[in-house]
Design an enzyme around this catalytic site. Sequence first.
Site, short mmCIF file in Angstrom:
data_model
loop_
_atom_site.label_atom_id
_atom_site.label_comp_id
_atom_site.label_asym_id
_atom_site.label_seq_id
_atom_site.Cartn_x
_atom_site.Cartn_y
_atom_site.Cartn_z
N ASP A 20 -21.16 -21.60 -41.51
CA ASP A 20 -20.29 -21.66 -42.69
C ASP A 20 -20.68 -22.81 -43.62
O ASP A 20 -21.20 -23.82 -43.17
CB ASP A 20 -18.84 -21.85 -42.21
CG ASP A 20 -17.84 -21.59 -43.30
OD1 ASP A 20 -18.21 -20.99 -44.33
OD2 ASP A 20 -16.67 -21.98 -43.13
N SER A 65 -19.27 -11.03 -41.48
CA SER A 65 -18.06 -10.50 -40.82
C SER A 65 -17.64 -9.19 -41.46
O SER A 65 -18.05 -8.85 -42.58
CB SER A 65 -16.92 -11.52 -40.94
OG SER A 65 -16.42 -11.53 -42.26
N THR A 66 -16.77 -8.47 -40.74
CA THR A 66 -16.24 -7.21 -41.29
C THR A 66 -15.45 -7.50 -42.57
O THR A 66 -15.26 -6.61 -43.39
CB THR A 66 -15.35 -6.50 -40.24
OG1 THR A 66 -14.48 -7.47 -39.65
CG2 THR A 66 -16.16 -5.86 -39.13
N GLU A 67 -14.98 -8.75 -42.72
CA GLU A 67 -14.21 -9.12 -43.94
C GLU A 67 -15.14 -9.51 -45.09
O GLU A 67 -14.73 -9.51 -46.25
CB GLU A 67 -13.27 -10.31 -43.64
CG GLU A 67 -12.10 -9.99 -42.72
CD GLU A 67 -12.50 -9.79 -41.27
OE1 GLU A 67 -13.42 -10.47 -40.80
OE2 GLU A 67 -11.90 -8.91 -40.61
N ASN A 68 -16.39 -9.86 -44.78
CA ASN A 68 -17.31 -10.31 -45.84
C ASN A 68 -17.66 -9.22 -46.85
O ASN A 68 -18.16 -9.52 -47.93
CB ASN A 68 -18.60 -10.89 -45.25
CG ASN A 68 -18.43 -12.26 -44.63
OD1 ASN A 68 -19.16 -12.65 -43.71
ND2 ASN A 68 -17.46 -13.03 -45.12
N ARG A 71 -16.57 -9.61 -50.51
CA ARG A 71 -17.20 -10.52 -51.48
C ARG A 71 -17.79 -9.72 -52.65
O ARG A 71 -18.00 -8.52 -52.54
CB ARG A 71 -18.31 -11.32 -50.78
CG ARG A 71 -17.71 -12.23 -49.74
CD ARG A 71 -18.71 -13.18 -49.20
NE ARG A 71 -18.02 -14.10 -48.31
CZ ARG A 71 -18.42 -15.33 -48.04
NH1 ARG A 71 -19.52 -15.80 -48.58
NH2 ARG A 71 -17.74 -16.09 -47.22
N ARG A 191 -18.47 -24.90 -35.23
CA ARG A 191 -18.17 -24.51 -36.61
C ARG A 191 -18.38 -25.71 -37.52
O ARG A 191 -17.60 -26.67 -37.52
CB ARG A 191 -16.74 -24.00 -36.76
CG ARG A 191 -16.47 -23.62 -38.21
CD ARG A 191 -15.32 -22.71 -38.44
NE ARG A 191 -15.45 -22.11 -39.77
CZ ARG A 191 -14.79 -21.08 -40.19
NH1 ARG A 191 -13.93 -20.49 -39.42
NH2 ARG A 191 -14.97 -20.61 -41.41
N ARG A 197 -11.04 -23.15 -37.79
CA ARG A 197 -10.50 -21.87 -37.31
C ARG A 197 -11.63 -20.99 -36.81
O ARG A 197 -12.80 -21.25 -37.08
CB ARG A 197 -9.70 -21.17 -38.41
CG ARG A 197 -10.47 -20.99 -39.69
CD ARG A 197 -9.67 -20.24 -40.75
NE ARG A 197 -10.49 -20.13 -41.95
CZ ARG A 197 -10.50 -21.01 -42.94
NH1 ARG A 197 -9.70 -22.06 -42.91
NH2 ARG A 197 -11.31 -20.85 -43.97
N SER A 199 -11.81 -17.61 -37.41
CA SER A 199 -12.14 -16.55 -38.37
C SER A 199 -12.61 -15.26 -37.68
O SER A 199 -13.63 -14.68 -38.06
CB SER A 199 -13.19 -17.02 -39.37
OG SER A 199 -12.72 -18.13 -40.09
N GLU A 210 -15.17 -24.30 -25.39
CA GLU A 210 -14.96 -25.61 -26.01
C GLU A 210 -15.37 -25.47 -27.48
O GLU A 210 -16.30 -24.73 -27.80
CB GLU A 210 -15.87 -26.66 -25.35
CG GLU A 210 -15.54 -26.94 -23.90
CD GLU A 210 -14.22 -27.69 -23.73
OE1 GLU A 210 -13.82 -28.43 -24.65
OE2 GLU A 210 -13.61 -27.52 -22.67
#
Length: 243
Positions: A20, A65-68, A71, A191, A197, A199, A210
């Site tokens: 990210d 991601s499936t959400e990307n 964009r 991350r 998070r 995501s 961890e």
Amino acid sequence: MNEEILKQIELPKHIGIIMDGNGRWAKQRGLERTEGHRAGANTFRTICDYGADLGIEYMTFYAFSTENWKRPPKEVSAIMKIFRDYLDEANAREAENEKRGLRFHLTGEKKGLPPDIVKNLETLEKKSAGKKVMTVNLAINYGGRDEIVHAAKALAQKVKRGEIKPGDIDEASISENLFTAGQPDPDLIIRPSGEYRLSNFMIWQAAYSEFWFSDILWPDFTPDDLDRAILDYCKRNRRFGGV
Ligand code: FPP
């Protein structure tokens, strides 16, 4: 990493990375966001090779991601172009992959991805299937909830065909129907970019992982940062719900 230290520690077997901060990295430099993704892809190359050189057995990289898909189309097609270029290159550098022992695996939904990308991914998976050192999971068109839905559907089909009974469904059978079937859960999830998070990344497999967070933007992430994350991980005491 220093050889002496490397000998003394127990490396995580599986590391997941949420790549990210590409957009912000580009913005800071007055560049287009897509330039940030290009730089991020270079970091991916470096960290992937470095992970294998250290002896990490599995690394999962969250690339799309499936959400990307939400964009702007221009950004989505630029990212797809980056994948195409990378897959061409990875398919072409067979000797190098062989030497490093890299095995590539798609952990994501093929449905919805451009057919040429799926074809190139399948070629790369086949070509590298026998390699031993490190499995590189490419999480492309990936969503953790989507992956669990995928597993639930596969198990429902098995029940329908009479291969298993509903009561046979347990944690192990769900794990065996995820894209990471046969792999250990990630010990460490990294991350960068100052977000705290998951995501929708490996939400089933991350039950006991961890976490390591940092403000570094992904294109600036270096092998030294991976060392730092691993060494911090090594200092933690994992009890898996026990005492
Ligand atoms: C998140 O940064 C990054 C992405 C959605 C794309 C990640 C893709 C790559 C790093 C390329 C990977 C390449 C290969 C070959 C696997 P962001 O755009 O959300 O950054 P921001 O939060 O700063 O806007």
